[in-house]
Scaffold this active site. Structure first.
Site, PDB file in Angstrom:
ATOM      1  N   ASP A  32      66.150  27.978  10.871  1.00  0.00           N
ATOM      2  CA  ASP A  32      64.739  27.852  10.507  1.00  0.00           C
ATOM      3  C   ASP A  32      64.550  27.054   9.241  1.00  0.00           C
ATOM      4  OD1 ASP A  32      64.319  29.519  12.477  1.00  0.00           O
ATOM      5  OD2 ASP A  32      63.873  31.280  11.225  1.00  0.00           O
ATOM      6  N   SER A  81      42.620  26.974  45.311  1.00  0.00           N
ATOM      7  CA  SER A  81      43.388  28.215  45.232  1.00  0.00           C
ATOM      8  C   SER A  81      44.397  28.234  46.370  1.00  0.00           C
ATOM      9  CB  SER A  81      42.453  29.416  45.265  1.00  0.00           C
ATOM     10  OG  SER A  81      41.688  29.348  46.430  1.00  0.00           O
ATOM     11  N   GLU A 112      58.866  30.024  44.609  1.00  0.00           N
ATOM     12  CA  GLU A 112      58.658  30.120  43.167  1.00  0.00           C
ATOM     13  C   GLU A 112      57.821  31.343  42.814  1.00  0.00           C
ATOM     14  OE1 GLU A 112      55.518  26.763  42.226  1.00  0.00           O
ATOM     15  OE2 GLU A 112      57.116  25.936  43.477  1.00  0.00           O
ATOM     16  N   LYS A 114      54.661  33.437  41.357  1.00  0.00           N
ATOM     17  CA  LYS A 114      53.224  33.262  41.132  1.00  0.00           C
ATOM     18  C   LYS A 114      52.934  33.924  39.794  1.00  0.00           C
ATOM     19  CE  LYS A 114      48.776  33.498  43.477  1.00  0.00           C
ATOM     20  NZ  LYS A 114      47.976  33.811  42.319  1.00  0.00           N
ATOM     21  N   ASP A 116      51.016  35.292  36.670  1.00  0.00           N
ATOM     22  CA  ASP A 116      49.698  35.909  36.574  1.00  0.00           C
ATOM     23  C   ASP A 116      49.103  35.614  35.198  1.00  0.00           C
ATOM     24  OD1 ASP A 116      47.546  37.304  37.393  1.00  0.00           O
ATOM     25  OD2 ASP A 116      48.435  39.288  37.166  1.00  0.00           O
ATOM     26  N   GLU A 172      50.645  27.508  34.510  1.00  0.00           N
ATOM     27  CA  GLU A 172      49.954  28.745  34.202  1.00  0.00           C
ATOM     28  C   GLU A 172      50.224  29.093  32.743  1.00  0.00           C
ATOM     29  OE1 GLU A 172      48.383  29.619  36.903  1.00  0.00           O
ATOM     30  OE2 GLU A 172      47.754  31.705  36.630  1.00  0.00           O
ATOM     31  N   TYR A 224      54.243  24.199  37.559  1.00  0.00           N
ATOM     32  CA  TYR A 224      54.627  24.294  38.970  1.00  0.00           C
ATOM     33  C   TYR A 224      54.031  23.225  39.870  1.00  0.00           C
ATOM     34  CZ  TYR A 224      50.337  27.082  38.471  1.00  0.00           C
ATOM     35  OH  TYR A 224      49.086  27.523  38.145  1.00  0.00           O
ATOM     36  N   LYS A 287      56.118  26.661  49.026  1.00  0.00           N
ATOM     37  CA  LYS A 287      55.544  25.318  49.212  1.00  0.00           C
ATOM     38  C   LYS A 287      56.473  24.477  50.075  1.00  0.00           C
ATOM     39  CE  LYS A 287      53.406  25.483  44.662  1.00  0.00           C
ATOM     40  NZ  LYS A 287      53.547  25.160  43.237  1.00  0.00           N
ATOM     41  N   LYS A 311      51.600  38.080  47.928  1.00  0.00           N
ATOM     42  CA  LYS A 311      51.232  38.957  46.808  1.00  0.00           C
ATOM     43  C   LYS A 311      52.069  40.228  46.829  1.00  0.00           C
ATOM     44  CE  LYS A 311      47.277  38.162  45.052  1.00  0.00           C
ATOM     45  NZ  LYS A 311      46.507  38.000  44.040  1.00  0.00           N
ATOM     46  N   CYS A 405      23.945  54.465  21.450  1.00  0.00           N
ATOM     47  CA  CYS A 405      25.208  55.135  21.155  1.00  0.00           C
ATOM     48  C   CYS A 405      25.175  56.549  21.748  1.00  0.00           C
ATOM     49  CB  CYS A 405      25.441  55.204  19.646  1.00  0.00           C
ATOM     50  SG  CYS A 405      26.938  56.140  19.232  1.00  0.00           S
ATOM     51  N   CYS A 408      25.321  59.045  18.431  1.00  0.00           N
ATOM     52  CA  CYS A 408      24.278  59.119  17.405  1.00  0.00           C
ATOM     53  C   CYS A 408      22.935  58.555  17.866  1.00  0.00           C
ATOM     54  CB  CYS A 408      24.744  58.419  16.124  1.00  0.00           C
ATOM     55  SG  CYS A 408      24.790  56.635  16.284  1.00  0.00           S
ATOM     56  N   CYS A 423      28.105  50.152  18.273  1.00  0.00           N
ATOM     57  CA  CYS A 423      27.116  50.989  17.606  1.00  0.00           C
ATOM     58  C   CYS A 423      27.085  50.556  16.134  1.00  0.00           C
ATOM     59  CB  CYS A 423      27.513  52.459  17.710  1.00  0.00           C
ATOM     60  SG  CYS A 423      26.550  53.478  16.570  1.00  0.00           S
ATOM     61  N   CYS A 429      27.601  57.393  12.045  1.00  0.00           N
ATOM     62  CA  CYS A 429      27.987  57.799  13.394  1.00  0.00           C
ATOM     63  C   CYS A 429      29.321  58.548  13.325  1.00  0.00           C
ATOM     64  CB  CYS A 429      28.075  56.542  14.255  1.00  0.00           C
ATOM     65  SG  CYS A 429      28.561  56.861  15.953  1.00  0.00           S
TER      66      CYS A 429
HETATM   67  S1  IVH Z   1      50.261  26.027  43.180  1.00  0.00           S
HETATM   68  C1  IVH Z   1      47.130  23.521  45.407  1.00  0.00           C
HETATM   69  N1  IVH Z   1      52.097  27.580  42.151  1.00  0.00           N
HETATM   70  O1  IVH Z   1      47.571  30.814  41.386  1.00  0.00           O
HETATM   71  C2  IVH Z   1      48.079  24.567  44.936  1.00  0.00           C
HETATM   72  N2  IVH Z   1      49.825  28.142  41.732  1.00  0.00           N
HETATM   73  O2  IVH Z   1      45.837  31.441  43.681  1.00  0.00           O
HETATM   74  C3  IVH Z   1      47.948  24.802  43.490  1.00  0.00           C
HETATM   75  N3  IVH Z   1      49.522  30.102  40.278  1.00  0.00           N
HETATM   76  O3  IVH Z   1      45.115  28.394  40.775  1.00  0.00           O
HETATM   77  C4  IVH Z   1      48.536  26.034  42.992  1.00  0.00           C
HETATM   78  N4  IVH Z   1      51.658  30.514  39.967  1.00  0.00           N
HETATM   79  O4  IVH Z   1      46.496  29.231  38.752  1.00  0.00           O
HETATM   80  C5  IVH Z   1      50.783  27.368  42.291  1.00  0.00           C
HETATM   81  N5  IVH Z   1      53.859  28.814  41.270  1.00  0.00           N
HETATM   82  C6  IVH Z   1      52.533  28.611  41.399  1.00  0.00           C
HETATM   83  C7  IVH Z   1      51.576  29.445  40.772  1.00  0.00           C
HETATM   84  C8  IVH Z   1      50.207  29.184  40.979  1.00  0.00           C
HETATM   85  C9  IVH Z   1      50.422  30.893  39.681  1.00  0.00           C
HETATM   86  C10 IVH Z   1      48.049  30.299  40.178  1.00  0.00           C
HETATM   87  C11 IVH Z   1      47.278  29.023  39.920  1.00  0.00           C
HETATM   88  C12 IVH Z   1      46.373  28.861  41.110  1.00  0.00           C
HETATM   89  C13 IVH Z   1      46.324  30.241  41.653  1.00  0.00           C
HETATM   90  C14 IVH Z   1      46.076  30.173  43.159  1.00  0.00           C
END
Ligand code: IVH
Length: 668
Positions: A32, A81, A112, A114, A116, A172, A224, A287, A311, A405, A408, A423, A429
């Site tokens: 550092d 989406s 890959e 997903k 969150d 993300e 991604y 994909k 999911k 509230c 109070c 409040c 309070c």
């Molecule tokens: S691909 C056209 N890959 O999930 C395809 N999305 O429900 C574009 N997300 O809007 C999305 N991990 O914000 C892709 N490995 C991943 C992801 C991912 C999270 C989110 C992303 C998207 C949403 C779709």
């Protein structure tokens, strides 16, 4: 002698490379100190030669303190989406469907995570970040470039050289579990409403107007999806691996899968393995790898046909809402709480679930007596994710957020820029007054042994204490009238109060419950400003010049001292002997507990900063060294310590201790 322009360029390149090593690869090459020195040198040169300024210089990563709203920008390609599936069978069907649509051609699939978090689109031109835009409505989003620049794992200037002149990359933005827990712990201590999950925290943070606060929260980003005209490869996977070489964080979990059985194995593996990941994931994404095949498959109106989300199943239970209550916090924040028929969920009985804020109540459209779904998605607080509208009584009324509230009766006010109601009766309070006493006496603040939450409430109810200053006037007789109090417990309170007069000013400042002045901020302010009298005199501008203090904190401090009751309380506390000045740095607090032992510090810490640990080591007779060798006695390791260092310490058999073990060594 190197000319200025080339020295600046060299420093920027070097710093970018070390940032990458540290934040993306978790394998820092330099210490550092060396990094900070390079950064200082660059800052000096840029300051002396403003003609070479570059908004993307690594010196600008800290985030400025200027607040402004966001402008909007249209997405070049709409942000769509993904179709969702919830079982292996559904994913298998998607694989077969795409295979058929591609007239039986062989197709490899990329598996890959997903993530969150909150989606982000970054535009790079000539290897430089030019714009960061949120998903928004999919067509256009908010321009959040300045905030995104504070995320250290995002490259501002790319490495390597085979990147297209202009491209977009999507990913993300996430708040890792550890940073999320730390943020919520701090918000809890500060009496602020908690974030429901890392996704909300990440999205909320990204939209904050003050990049300096964004910088302090510890966001991270995984990428991604690469888009553009001249991508280096004809398939998704190789493009992502190229992006990784340019400096982007691409998950190690990204894999090429060759057939349905590999897809199924991937799902089975990650269904449980994902729990070990440092960030929240809510599923997997599959994909089609070939870009040509992607083009053939195309899009529906909402999502690509060449990708699908799987999911993860959340652990969920259905139960009845008994009623919604409204808690009032120490700073007046109102938190709606769903009180439920007790139900078993992942091994614990759930009776209450936070509804967080008015927006969440609205979006759930929750009605009285509803049957509600409760989930625990790895998050600390169970949450309500939906209601079974079919089971609703015909005459059930919607749950309304209170306008006054609940304790109070004061009309509530909405906090600017937050989904929260407060409040405003801060000095009248009861739960706020009691909450501030509880906060004052708690272990991390004044640590007054003998007074816990129950006693604080009892003291208030008996009319003995409305403010922390009243505690120092308590008599033995008063204490003895409290339920469960005898001579011994009364004596403990007296001793606790006496000992609290030694608590250093930084903790006293935190104990006072000045809104937005959390533990870290209080410590920094106390150490820079030195005394409460000096702090009370400071102007808003002077306050905002302090490290980590933005307009919101500055205004809150001004407001605090403008209040007469607060000023009177401070005077009474001072008269009782409470510390309102930092003790001189002199020999005070110096010990030889570490007896000359040498320490290497690595990683990120939560209780104190790295610099503070260095100071603590010196104050207690230890030595700081920058690299690990045979002579090192201990490695003090925080989060994200680089694997190379870890390996080295292990191979030399040097004990690796965490911050709690270290603090125990110096008797804290
Ligand atoms: S691909 C056209 N890959 O999930 C395809 N999305 O429900 C574009 N997300 O809007 C999305 N991990 O914000 C892709 N490995 C991943 C992801 C991912 C999270 C989110 C992303 C998207 C949403 C779709």
């Amino acid at each position: 002698m190197e000319n200025i322009a080339s020295e600046i360029k060299r420093l920027r390149d070097e710093l970018n490379r070390h940032n990458y090593k540290y934040y993306v690869e978790n394998a820092p090459e330099i210490g550092d100190r060396e990094f900070d020195e390079m950064m200082k040198r660059l800052e000096t040169l840029e300051h002396e030669h403003p003609e070479f300024d570059d908004p993307l210089s690594p010196t600008h990563r800290v985030g400025s303190d200027i607040s402004k709203g966001f402008t909007q920008a249209a997405h070049i390609y709409p942000m769509l989406s993904l179709g969702n599936t919830y079982s292996i069978e559904e994913v298998d069907e998607w694989v077969k469907r795409t295979q058929t649509a591609l007239s039986g051609q062989q197709a490899t699939i990329v598996g890959e995570m997903k993530f969150d978090g909150t989606g982000i689109s970054l535009i790079y031109e000539n290897g430089r970040l030019v714009r960061a835009v949120t998903r928004g409505d999919g067509e256009k989003g908010d321009v959040v470039t300045e905030n995104v620049m504070t995320i250290k794992s995002i490259p501002l200037v790319l490495s390597g050289d085979n990147w297209p002149e202009s491209f977009e990359i999507r990913g993300e933005i996430v708040l890792p579990w550890k940073a999320f827990d730390r943020l919520n712990e701090e918000r809890e201590r500060n009496g602020e409403p908690l974030f429901a999950n890392p996704r909300n925290a990440a999205a909320g943070t990204l939209k904050m107007l003050n990049p300096a606060i964004v910088a302090s929260r510890g966001l991270d980003a995984y990428f991604y999806y690469l888009l553009g005209e001249n991508l280096p490869f004809d398939n998704h996977y190789d493009n992502m691996m190229a992006a990784r070489r340019w400096g982007f964080k691409v998950s190690d979990a990204m894999t090429v899968l060759h057939d349905i059985s590999e897809v199924d194995r991937y799902i089975n593996h990650w269904d449980t393995a994902r729990k070990e990941l440092p960030v929240a994931t809510d599923g997997l994404v599959f994909k089609i790898n070939s870009l040509r095949q992607q083009l053939n498959l195309g899009f529906t109106a909402k999502s690509p046909r060449w990708a699908i989300a799987y999911k993860f199943a959340a652990e969920r239970a259905l139960t009845r809402l008994k009623f919604v209550s409204f808690d009032v916090g120490r700073l007046g924040y109102i938190t709606p709480v769903a009180n439920l028929e007790p139900v078993l969920l992942s091994g614990t009985i759930v009776k209450r679930a936070s509804l967080h804020n008015e927006d969440i109540i609205r979006s759930l459209d929750i009605h009285e007596d509803d049957m509600v779904y409760v989930e625990k998605g790895g998050e600390i607080i169970p949450k309500i994710t939906g209601v079974d509208k079919a089971a609703r009584r015909a005459d059930a009324k919607p749950v309304e957020f209170v306008s006054h509230c609940p304790v109070c009766g004061t009309p509530l006010v909405r906090v600017d820029g937050e989904a929260a109601w407060v409040c405003p009766n801060h000095y009248g309070c009861a739960p706020q007054l009691i909450g501030r006493i509880e906060h004052f006496v708690a272990r991390r603040m004044m640590n007054i042994d003998g007074i816990g939450d129950e006693t604080a409430a009892a003291l208030y109810a008996a009319g003995y204490a409305r403010t922390p200053a009243d505690l120092y006037d308590l008599t033995r007789e008063q204490l003895l009238t409290l339920e469960g109090f005898g001579p011994r417990s009364a004596e403990r309170v007296r001793e606790g109060l006496e000992a609290s007069k030694e608590v250093p000013f930084d903790r006293v400042l935190f104990a006072l419950s000045i809104p937005y002045v959390g533990e870290t901020t209080a410590r920094k302010i106390a150490r820079t400003v030195g005394s409460i009298d000096r702090l009370a005199e400071m102007s808003i501008i002077e306050l905002m010049n302090l490290e980590d203090v933005g307009p919101r904190i500055a205004e809150s401090i001004i407001g605090y001292f403008a209040n007469e009751e607060n000023r009177r309380n401070i005077e009474r506390l001072r008269a009782a002997g409470v510390q309102f000045e930092m003790a001189a740095e002199s020999e005070e607090g110096r010990t030889d507990m570490l007896g000359g032992k040498s320490f290497v510090i690595s990683g990120v810490f939560s209780r104190y900063s790295r610099d503070e640990y260095k100071k603590l080591i010196e104050m207690n007779g230890g030595k700081n060294v920058s690299s690990i060798s045979k002579k090192t006695d201990y490695v003090l390791a925080g989060d994200n310590m680089g694997p190379a260092k870890l390996e080295k310490a292990r191979s030399l058999g040097i004990p690796i201790i965490d911050e709690n073990e270290f603090l125990a060594m110096i008797g804290q």
